[in-house]
Design a protein around this motif. Structure first.
Motif, PDB file in Angstrom:
ATOM      1  N   SER A 185       0.944  -1.302  -0.161  1.00 20.71           N
ATOM      2  CA  SER A 185      -0.154   0.218  -0.297  1.00 20.71           C
ATOM      3  C   SER A 185       0.629   1.642  -0.111  1.00 20.71           C
ATOM      4  CB  SER A 185      -0.502   0.059   1.254  1.00 20.71           C
ATOM      5  OG  SER A 185      -0.426   0.608   2.254  1.00 20.71           O
ATOM      6  N   ARG A 186       2.099   0.717   0.358  1.00 17.28           N
ATOM      7  CA  ARG A 186       2.953   2.578   0.004  1.00 17.28           C
ATOM      8  C   ARG A 186       3.477   2.630  -1.297  1.00 17.28           C
ATOM      9  NH1 ARG A 186       7.007   1.707   5.391  1.00 17.28           N
ATOM     10  NH2 ARG A 186       8.129   3.045   4.753  1.00 17.28           N
ATOM     11  N   PHE A 187       2.835   2.288  -2.604  1.00 20.79           N
ATOM     12  CA  PHE A 187       3.543   1.735  -3.742  1.00 20.79           C
ATOM     13  C   PHE A 187       1.810   3.344  -4.133  1.00 20.79           C
ATOM     14  CE2 PHE A 187       6.552  -0.800  -2.348  1.00 20.79           C
ATOM     15  CZ  PHE A 187       7.454  -0.458  -2.981  1.00 20.79           C
ATOM     16  N   LYS A 188       2.822   3.896  -5.016  1.00 23.88           N
ATOM     17  CA  LYS A 188       1.535   4.080  -6.048  1.00 23.88           C
ATOM     18  C   LYS A 188       1.497   3.528  -7.078  1.00 23.88           C
ATOM     19  CE  LYS A 188       3.827   8.888  -6.098  1.00 23.88           C
ATOM     20  NZ  LYS A 188       5.262   9.508  -6.517  1.00 23.88           N
ATOM     21  N   THR A 189       0.325   3.337  -8.123  1.00 25.84           N
ATOM     22  CA  THR A 189      -0.334   2.861  -8.874  1.00 25.84           C
ATOM     23  C   THR A 189       1.380   2.715 -10.080  1.00 25.84           C
ATOM     24  OG1 THR A 189      -1.576   4.093  -9.851  1.00 25.84           O
ATOM     25  CG2 THR A 189      -3.142   2.459  -8.296  1.00 25.84           C
ATOM     26  N   SER A 190       1.924   3.961 -10.117  1.00 27.94           N
ATOM     27  CA  SER A 190       2.917   3.608 -10.897  1.00 27.94           C
ATOM     28  C   SER A 190       4.215   2.885 -10.644  1.00 27.94           C
ATOM     29  CB  SER A 190       3.329   5.327 -11.535  1.00 27.94           C
ATOM     30  OG  SER A 190       4.176   5.467 -10.224  1.00 27.94           O
ATOM     31  N   GLY A 191       4.272   2.249  -9.640  1.00 25.05           N
ATOM     32  CA  GLY A 191       5.649   1.016  -8.949  1.00 25.05           C
ATOM     33  C   GLY A 191       5.711   2.563  -8.125  1.00 25.05           C
ATOM     34  N   ARG A 192       6.134   3.640  -8.421  1.00 22.18           N
ATOM     35  CA  ARG A 192       7.343   4.447  -7.121  1.00 22.18           C
ATOM     36  C   ARG A 192       6.368   4.454  -6.159  1.00 22.18           C
ATOM     37  NH1 ARG A 192      10.335   6.754 -11.097  1.00 22.18           N
ATOM     38  NH2 ARG A 192       9.590   6.971 -13.039  1.00 22.18           N
ATOM     39  N   TRP A 193       7.548   5.062  -5.093  1.00 21.56           N
ATOM     40  CA  TRP A 193       6.962   4.728  -4.116  1.00 21.56           C
ATOM     41  C   TRP A 193       5.838   5.870  -3.623  1.00 21.56           C
ATOM     42  CZ3 TRP A 193       8.594   1.956   0.253  1.00 21.56           C
ATOM     43  CH2 TRP A 193       9.700   0.993   0.013  1.00 21.56           C
ATOM     44  N   ALA A 194       4.649   5.951  -2.919  1.00 24.09           N
ATOM     45  CA  ALA A 194       3.875   6.606  -2.817  1.00 24.09           C
ATOM     46  C   ALA A 194       4.471   7.311  -0.972  1.00 24.09           C
ATOM     47  CB  ALA A 194       2.467   6.241  -2.192  1.00 24.09           C
ATOM     48  N   THR A 195       4.405   6.423  -0.213  1.00 17.09           N
ATOM     49  CA  THR A 195       5.424   6.471   1.259  1.00 17.09           C
ATOM     50  C   THR A 195       6.699   5.778   1.396  1.00 17.09           C
ATOM     51  OG1 THR A 195       2.628   6.537   2.501  1.00 17.09           O
ATOM     52  CG2 THR A 195       4.631   6.302   3.834  1.00 17.09           C
ATOM     53  N   PRO A 196       7.854   6.799   1.365  1.00 19.29           N
ATOM     54  CA  PRO A 196       8.956   5.543   1.588  1.00 19.29           C
ATOM     55  C   PRO A 196       9.391   5.530   2.851  1.00 19.29           C
ATOM     56  CG  PRO A 196       9.745   8.425   0.398  1.00 19.29           C
ATOM     57  CD  PRO A 196       7.931   7.720   0.473  1.00 19.29           C
ATOM     58  N   PRO A 197      10.308   4.815   2.567  1.00 25.79           N
ATOM     59  CA  PRO A 197      11.492   4.349   4.105  1.00 25.79           C
ATOM     60  C   PRO A 197      11.372   5.863   4.695  1.00 25.79           C
ATOM     61  CG  PRO A 197      11.825   3.083   2.686  1.00 25.79           C
ATOM     62  CD  PRO A 197      11.116   3.980   1.712  1.00 25.79           C
ATOM     63  N   LYS A 198      11.830   6.972   5.591  1.00 32.24           N
ATOM     64  CA  LYS A 198      11.394   7.952   5.952  1.00 32.24           C
ATOM     65  C   LYS A 198      13.224   7.876   6.448  1.00 32.24           C
ATOM     66  CE  LYS A 198       6.948   9.393   7.295  1.00 32.24           C
ATOM     67  NZ  LYS A 198       6.559   7.590   8.258  1.00 32.24           N
ATOM     68  N   LEU A 199      13.756   6.981   7.717  1.00 32.14           N
ATOM     69  CA  LEU A 199      14.457   6.664   8.278  1.00 32.14           C
ATOM     70  C   LEU A 199      15.417   5.950   7.596  1.00 32.14           C
ATOM     71  CD1 LEU A 199      13.477   6.235  11.652  1.00 32.14           C
ATOM     72  CD2 LEU A 199      14.653   8.787  11.015  1.00 32.14           C
ATOM     73  N   ARG A 200      16.699   6.008   7.974  1.00 28.85           N
ATOM     74  CA  ARG A 200      17.964   4.214   7.310  1.00 28.85           C
ATOM     75  C   ARG A 200      18.204   3.919   9.310  1.00 28.85           C
ATOM     76  NH1 ARG A 200      19.953   4.413   2.493  1.00 28.85           N
ATOM     77  NH2 ARG A 200      21.543   3.373   3.235  1.00 28.85           N
ATOM     78  N   PHE A 201      17.454   2.976   9.210  1.00 29.74           N
ATOM     79  CA  PHE A 201      18.343   3.007  10.144  1.00 29.74           C
ATOM     80  C   PHE A 201      19.039   1.103  10.195  1.00 29.74           C
ATOM     81  CE2 PHE A 201      15.459  -1.616  10.080  1.00 29.74           C
ATOM     82  CZ  PHE A 201      13.891  -0.747   9.166  1.00 29.74           C
ATOM     83  N   ASP A 202      20.532   1.684   9.194  1.00 34.41           N
ATOM     84  CA  ASP A 202      21.219   0.258   8.563  1.00 34.41           C
ATOM     85  C   ASP A 202      22.761   0.842   9.716  1.00 34.41           C
ATOM     86  OD1 ASP A 202      21.476   2.726   7.037  1.00 34.41           O
ATOM     87  OD2 ASP A 202      22.732   1.701   5.430  1.00 34.41           O
ATOM     88  N   GLU A 203      22.145   0.709  10.505  1.00 34.81           N
ATOM     89  CA  GLU A 203      23.054   0.867  11.544  1.00 34.81           C
ATOM     90  C   GLU A 203      24.050  -0.370  12.024  1.00 34.81           C
ATOM     91  OE1 GLU A 203      22.411   3.473  15.825  1.00 34.81           O
ATOM     92  OE2 GLU A 203      20.343   3.461  13.773  1.00 34.81           O
ATOM     93  N   SER A 204      24.617  -0.766  13.065  1.00 32.62           N
ATOM     94  CA  SER A 204      25.102  -2.258  13.202  1.00 32.62           C
ATOM     95  C   SER A 204      24.325  -2.605  13.786  1.00 32.62           C
ATOM     96  CB  SER A 204      26.353  -2.433  13.503  1.00 32.62           C
ATOM     97  OG  SER A 204      26.209  -1.899  15.189  1.00 32.62           O
ATOM     98  N   ALA A 205      23.626  -4.121  13.742  1.00 37.86           N
ATOM     99  CA  ALA A 205      22.990  -4.429  14.413  1.00 37.86           C
ATOM    100  C   ALA A 205      22.733  -4.989  15.819  1.00 37.86           C
ATOM    101  CB  ALA A 205      22.584  -6.283  14.110  1.00 37.86           C
ATOM    102  N   ASP A 206      24.262  -4.801  15.985  1.00 40.58           N
ATOM    103  CA  ASP A 206      24.727  -5.039  17.991  1.00 40.58           C
ATOM    104  C   ASP A 206      23.737  -3.589  18.116  1.00 40.58           C
ATOM    105  OD1 ASP A 206      25.947  -7.385  17.556  1.00 40.58           O
ATOM    106  OD2 ASP A 206      27.582  -6.092  17.060  1.00 40.58           O
TER     107      ASP A 206
END
Lengths: 207, 94
Positions: free
Chosen positions: A111-132
């Motif tokens: 539900s976060r994509f437009k019908t065009s296939g692009r993001w309508a509600t993209p991820p806002k934050l980056r959380f690719d810090e280390s898992a630890d």
């Protein structure tokens, strides 16, 4: 899971001690391998029956381990014993495992994509810090536990065997009796749920 | 041209290195141009790695105790020589 510098050496020592029927070896093996065995059992049967099956398997192992030849690792061998026992039970009870493998995206993500296939509600934050770093947050760790508990059993088992127990895809497919493509779908669906959970937690602090 | 939704559908395959070369290249091309998908892939990867370090397969101590109890009991009845019946051998149906 025990992490050490010479896992194979330690495993062969453990196997020899198990073959000799040493109580301490069984205590160590039960504590190390039961989690994965339960994950396998819960894939096939109700949680209530899973523990009993794993108990029965351990009793079987006392004798069967004397014939263990090390063609696979001990972990894989134990997981297969559980899988085989469950499959035999299912054959007699005709219980079927139904899963929808046609959808690759979780509805909440879809539900976060437009019908065009692009993001309508993209991820806002980056959380690719280390898992630890992320896991140092005890509340997030608790939240992860809760959400793992709510995953469909098949997705949960696939995720635990593949990620936490680091089985190869082929082994997971064999143990869970699924095709490689269906395993891919189960893993992806489960990961999306964890992603959505972490995102909500990072944004709102709520689980 | 790969769209964001399609990329999201195969993101795990990309992370695990399960895509064909052609598919992988089109994902990489898309990622160069789309910061949203870069965030998504990064976050999905981080979510996955969380599970590796997490005690996601934790078992209640009571479950372990019950198994140890049964094993101890069964060990006391263990015969000195192995049962000649090779069942169950999980390797045999490989």
């Amino acid at each position: 899971m025990t992490v050490n510098a010479h896992p194979n050496l330690d495993e062969s020592r453990l196997v020899e001690a198990l073959k000799r029927g040493e109580q301490a070896a069984f205590t160590e093996a039960v504590s190390t391998y039961t989690a994965g065995m339960l994950a396998v059992a819960r894939y096939y049967v109700d949680p209530a029956n899973a523990e009993e099956i794993v108990q029965d398997c351990w009793v079987t192992v006392i004798d069967a381990v004397r014939r263990f030849e090390g063609r696979s690792g001990l972990k894989t061998w134990l997981h297969r014993i559980v899988a085989n026992r469950c499959k035999n039970l299912l054959r007699t009870s005709h219980r079927e495992i139904t899963t929808d493998f046609t959808e690759r995206l979780e509805p909440e993500l879809e539900s976060r994509f437009k019908t065009s296939g692009r993001w309508a509600t993209p991820p806002k934050l980056r959380f690719d810090e280390s898992a630890d770093v992320l896991l140092e947050n005890g509340a997030l760790s608790d939240c992860l536990d809760k959400h793992l508990g709510h995953l469909p059993e098949n997705q949960r088992s696939a995720l635990i065997l593949y990620e936490a127990h680091q089985h190869k895809s082929d082994d997971v497919c064999n143990i869970l009796d699924v095709s490689a493509s269906n395993l891919r779908v189960m893993l992806h669906r489960a990961r999306q749920k964890i992603f959505l959970m972490v995102e909500t937690f990072q944004e709102t602090g709520e689980c | 041209m790969l769209m964001c939704r399609e990329l999201a559908g195969i993101a795990s395959d990309y992370i695990d290195g399960e895509l064909s070369t052609g598919r992988r290249l089109s994902v990489q091309m898309h990622l160069m141009m789309c910061r949203h998908c870069r965030s998504f892939i990064g976050n999905l990867r981080a979510s996955t790695e969380l599970l590796r370090g997490h005690s996601s397969a934790r078992v209640e101590p009571a479950v372990i105790d019950r198994i140890n109890h049964r094993v101890t009991e069964a060990l006391s009845h263990r015969p000195e020589t192995p049962d000649p019946d090779p069942d169950p051998d999980p390797d045999k149906d490989r």
